[in-house]
Design an enzyme around this catalytic site. Structure first.
Site, PDB file in Angstrom:
ATOM      1  NE  ARG A  48      43.661  60.268  76.725  1.00 42.88           N
ATOM      2  CZ  ARG A  48      43.588  62.118  76.275  1.00 42.88           C
ATOM      3  NH1 ARG A  48      42.107  62.464  75.499  1.00 42.88           N
ATOM      4  NH2 ARG A  48      44.101  62.269  77.381  1.00 42.88           N
ATOM      5  CE  LYS A  51      42.971  60.596  80.845  1.00 43.31           C
ATOM      6  NZ  LYS A  51      45.160  60.342  81.181  1.00 43.31           N
ATOM      7  CG  HIS A 110      47.778  55.905  75.722  1.00 37.46           C
ATOM      8  ND1 HIS A 110      47.200  55.668  75.965  1.00 37.46           N
ATOM      9  CD2 HIS A 110      48.287  56.782  76.263  1.00 37.46           C
ATOM     10  CE1 HIS A 110      46.755  56.477  76.213  1.00 37.46           C
ATOM     11  NE2 HIS A 110      46.986  57.411  76.595  1.00 37.46           N
ATOM     12  NE  ARG A 134      46.763  60.216  74.300  1.00 36.54           N
ATOM     13  CZ  ARG A 134      46.312  60.882  73.885  1.00 36.54           C
ATOM     14  NH1 ARG A 134      45.457  61.087  73.098  1.00 36.54           N
ATOM     15  NH2 ARG A 134      45.909  62.049  74.801  1.00 36.54           N
ATOM     16  CG  HIS A 164      48.737  65.881  76.117  1.00 36.15           C
ATOM     17  ND1 HIS A 164      49.850  65.912  75.968  1.00 36.15           N
ATOM     18  CD2 HIS A 164      47.636  64.704  76.676  1.00 36.15           C
ATOM     19  CE1 HIS A 164      49.787  64.510  75.891  1.00 36.15           C
ATOM     20  NE2 HIS A 164      48.649  64.140  76.293  1.00 36.15           N
ATOM     21  CE1 TYR A 173      54.041  60.025  72.915  1.00 33.99           C
ATOM     22  CE2 TYR A 173      52.811  63.038  73.673  1.00 33.99           C
ATOM     23  CZ  TYR A 173      53.471  61.224  73.266  1.00 33.99           C
ATOM     24  OH  TYR A 173      51.603  59.852  74.367  1.00 33.99           O
TER      25      TYR A 173
END
Length: 293
Positions: A141, A165, A237, A240, A263, A272
């Site tokens: 990110r 995150k 993004h 990414r 993730h 995806y």
């Protein structure tokens, strides 16, 4: 949220803003204590978010969903801490969000953007090329990339330590193109940029020698896309998304991509796979003699 879950500062600001609006709404209804809130108050607030009022315009589904999450979290907390006898928001659900597929660029467009970023060979151009090569080469990110310190990347081992995150860390491999671009930046550009500042461990520096901001990094990407004459929509993004989609197109396992992207759930990564299936469908429809009537 800050201490136990380690949420990002921007997320905390959004929750604080949402709860402040909720508190103002309750006050206008004569509710001044958490224990006075009833489910009808929460439902009315949700309706207000959707329809807007004299001071606020109607919110989109994603903004409403985030606000409902903040409200639900607040009431769950007050109930768990014994501040309220029950949880009035327990049965309130955020609106279902439309499933939007991430937009990935063709490999050729990505390469044109990367080439355009290094145009001129100036210290800033070398920085821009290194930044975008690293973003595309690792799937980081933008916030993770600008948060890097010099010691977080090991060019000899070809790895980088990314902080995602919730403060979660992951080690991601760095490809040869990104390694070469970062090495060129560190040797030929970063010392010149650092001389304008007061000393910082940040890997990517701005013209004043301080840490590059997310907004500036986004501007770097946007400007490079414009110079490359890439007409597709390019967002923070984009690289990414392209990283993940190109890996899957090349045969990578979805769980490997999940680890690389950081993730928490493979469900997030599986979006995806829908992109690659759509691509297969398009190729099939265009090339198979019995695909179309």
């Amino acid at each position: 949220m800050s201490v136990e879950r380690g949420l990002a500062a921007n997320t905390l600001l959004s929750y604080r803003r949402d709860l402040r609006r909720y508190a103002d709404f309750l006050t206008a209804r004569g509710v001044t204590e958490p224990r006075q809130v009833v489910p009808e108050d929460v439902t009315a607030f949700l309706l207000c978010l959707r329809e807007g009022d004299d001071e606020h315009r109607p919110l989109g589904s994603s903004s409403v969903a985030r606000t409902v999450v903040a409200v639900r979290g607040f009431h769950k907390f007050t109930h768990r801490e014994g501040l309220t006898p029950d949880d009035p928001a327990r049965d309130v659900r955020p609106p279902a969000l439309p499933r939007r597929l991430p937009k990935a660029l063709p490999v050729a467009d990505v390469e044109r953007i990367l080439e355009a970023a290094g145009t001129g060979g100036t210290p800033l151009a070398l920085r821009d090329r290194a930044l975008l090569e690293l973003l595309y080469g690792t799937g980081a990110r933008i916030s993770e990339a600008v948060g890097l310190d010099v010691d977080d990347i090991d060019l000899d081992a070809g790895t980088v330590l990314l902080r995602g995150k919730g403060g979660k860390e992951r080690v991601v491999p760095v490809g040869s193109y990104a390694c070469e671009a970062v090495a060129a930046y560190q040797v030929r550009a970063r010392p010149a940029l650092a001389s304008a500042g007061r000393g910082t461990p940040a890997l990517f520096l701005n013209a004043r020698g301080g840490r590059l901001s997310r907004q500036s990094a986004w501007t770097v990407l946007r400007n490079a896309a414009e110079r490359a004459q890439v007409r597709a929509e390019v967002s923070p993004h984009t690289l990414r998304h392209s990283f993940a989609t190109h890996l899957l197109d090349g045969g990578a396992d979805v769980r490997v991509v999940q680890e690389l992207l950081g993730h928490a759930s493979v469900t997030t990564t599986q979006v995806y796979t829908l992109v690659t299936v759509d691509k297969l469908r398009e190729v099939y429809a265009a090339t198979h003699p019995r695909a179309r009537a």
